[in-house]
Design a protein around this motif. Structure first.
Motif, short mmCIF file in Angstrom:
data_model
loop_
_atom_site.label_atom_id
_atom_site.label_comp_id
_atom_site.label_asym_id
_atom_site.label_seq_id
_atom_site.Cartn_x
_atom_site.Cartn_y
_atom_site.Cartn_z
N ARG A 165 0.83 -1.20 0.00
CA ARG A 165 0.00 0.00 0.00
C ARG A 165 0.86 1.25 0.00
NH1 ARG A 165 -5.30 1.69 1.29
NH2 ARG A 165 -5.97 -0.40 1.85
N MET A 223 -8.24 4.88 -2.89
CA MET A 223 -8.88 3.98 -3.85
C MET A 223 -7.85 3.07 -4.49
SD MET A 223 -11.39 5.17 -6.94
CE MET A 223 -11.55 4.23 -8.43
N ASP A 229 -6.69 0.52 -1.85
CA ASP A 229 -7.75 -0.46 -1.63
C ASP A 229 -7.82 -1.46 -2.77
OD1 ASP A 229 -8.34 0.88 0.66
OD2 ASP A 229 -10.15 1.85 -0.09
N MET A 230 -7.72 -0.93 -3.97
CA MET A 230 -7.83 -1.78 -5.14
C MET A 230 -6.71 -2.81 -5.18
SD MET A 230 -7.47 -0.57 -9.10
CE MET A 230 -5.68 -0.60 -9.17
N ALA A 266 -7.03 -5.29 -2.25
CA ALA A 266 -8.17 -6.19 -2.47
C ALA A 266 -7.82 -7.25 -3.49
CB ALA A 266 -9.39 -5.38 -2.93
N TYR A 267 -7.15 -6.82 -4.54
CA TYR A 267 -6.77 -7.77 -5.58
C TYR A 267 -5.80 -8.82 -5.04
CZ TYR A 267 -4.44 -9.67 -9.68
OH TYR A 267 -3.89 -10.52 -10.59
N ALA A 273 -17.68 -1.68 -1.76
CA ALA A 273 -16.88 -0.49 -2.01
C ALA A 273 -17.77 0.74 -2.19
CB ALA A 273 -16.01 -0.68 -3.25
N MET A 307 -9.35 -7.86 -10.54
CA MET A 307 -9.04 -6.65 -9.80
C MET A 307 -10.30 -5.86 -9.47
SD MET A 307 -6.81 -3.43 -11.17
CE MET A 307 -8.14 -2.62 -12.04
N TYR A 352 -11.96 -5.49 -5.77
CA TYR A 352 -12.13 -4.17 -5.17
C TYR A 352 -13.56 -3.94 -4.73
CZ TYR A 352 -12.61 0.88 -4.84
OH TYR A 352 -12.90 2.14 -4.40
#
Lengths: 221, 221
Positions: free
Chosen positions: A97, A205, A208-209, A212-213, B160, B209, B213
């Motif tokens: 991150r 964003m 997070d993306m 999350a992936y 999200a 992805m 997300y």
DNA sequence: ACTAATGTACGAACTGGTGAGTTAGTAATA
DNA sequence: TATTACTAACTCACCAGTTCGTACATTAGT
């Protein structure tokens, strides 16, 4: 770079090759980034300099080589910044991150560089191909990603089956697009992706993306 | 796009304003995409046409307006394609993935359009701003995203907190970057993002992805 | 016959690049 | 120290080739 600050000469016209070259590169960077390679005028670049057009040809050989030199220096700045990445003391999730955030910040802070890269892509990366310096310099950031990724995958934290280059592409694409396509996106959708008020929103964003992936539960297989 | 298929006219030199204009636009699109606005030569565009340079000025007024016309038509093609999106019969997760895949495919199939957009961004989107047609046409894709997103968020599937424009930016950034930055990325990292053998890999990566997300468990807050 | 569509020829301004000569710094020499 | 010799750094003016745009003539279609 390597500005040979000659303390004595206060105002100006001392002979200083390094300084002249650096000044030409500074101006050329701005001009090429502003109007593209074909759009840039050697005469205009020279005019914005305290030296003359002849010096551009004297030091760089021609417009094309000048652009290559501009690219080389711009990529050099990136590499320097990447070498100062210090995220590996964090756990993999936090490290990725943080790395994404630093990439985000760096893109935002160097719009000229992004324009140069866009321009170079329109030219099929021919200047990079023609440059010895830019040929085989692996990205320091890539090494960092590689190590974090390996660590996260080993521990089972990261479930995604990506390699460092692809993850780098994923992170870069968002950061790059946000700056490079700011104008058309804004004109068509009425939203300024680089609006300072939205900065934290997009920064989060992105993080997070990516997280999350990387950490998404893989159901099948 | 709107190729010049004139069924009646057998061989050639019939007078046909629409056809001449379309041919000019076809060639101009290629040229502008190939070498940028400043790099393109009106004489070269004319030479690749079966008509003359005079016709470019006759129909479009000038180089700048020709570029605007090229952009207008290119965006028109996109909008047409978007209007054929048919994914709302799927559940939100599948619908978003499918939409992302279609966006992915579309970008891959229209590299010229992507180059034009890159070029237009270098010029600060001034042609879009100057165009009446391109001013206020909302994207059909955006409406589709909006509805899917609302449905998924309502049902709790999507955790999200994004809106349609941001999600569109996220999807587009990956698709766009993959094509637009293909050359520099390939030159620097030795990986061709548009390698056909990797196509499915990147297509799946994008879908994974976006879905990861949207559906990631939000721990805190 | 009338007009929209088209083709030819041309030119003014620009553009990348160069030829030729000048100046500043510097080190060896007298 | 003064003189000389040498070279890197620099300036100016100009050229040869382009490049966008247009005046003018011509032709096809109705």
């Amino acid at each position: 770079m390597t500005s040979v600050e000659e303390p004595a000469r206060s105002n100006g016209r001392t002979r200083d090759a390094a300084r002249t070259q650096a000044e030409i590169l500074d101006v050329a960077t701005q001009e090429f980034a502003r109007v593209g390679f074909a759009g840039a005028r050697v005469d205009d670049i020279a005019a914005r300099t305290s030296t003359t057009k002849r010096m551009i040809y004297y030091y760089f050989g021609g417009k094309e080589q000048l652009f290559t030199a501009v690219l080389e220096r711009a990529y050099g700045v990136i590499r320097e910044a990447e070498q100062e990445l210090d995220v590996e003391h964090l756990d993999p999730v936090a490290a990725i991150r943080r790395l994404a955030e630093l990439t985000f910040d760096h893109h935002e802070q160097h719009p000229d560089f992004i324009r140069l890269v866009s321009i170079e892509n329109i030219h099929g990366a021919e200047h990079i191909a023609a440059s010895e310096k830019l040929g085989k310099i692996g990205s320091p950031a890539l090494d960092v990603i590689r190590r974090i990724l390996a660590s996260g995958q080993r521990s089972g934290l990261f479930t995604a089956d990506v390699d460092a280059v692809d993850l780098h592409a994923m992170i870069s694409s968002f950061c790059f697009f946000r700056v490079s396509n700011r104008h058309t996106f804004g004109a068509l959708f009425g939203r300024d992706l680089v609006d300072p008020a939205q900065r934290e929103h997009y920064r989060a964003m992105l993080g997070d993306m990516v997280i999350a992936y990387l950490t998404a539960p893989r159901a099948e297989a």
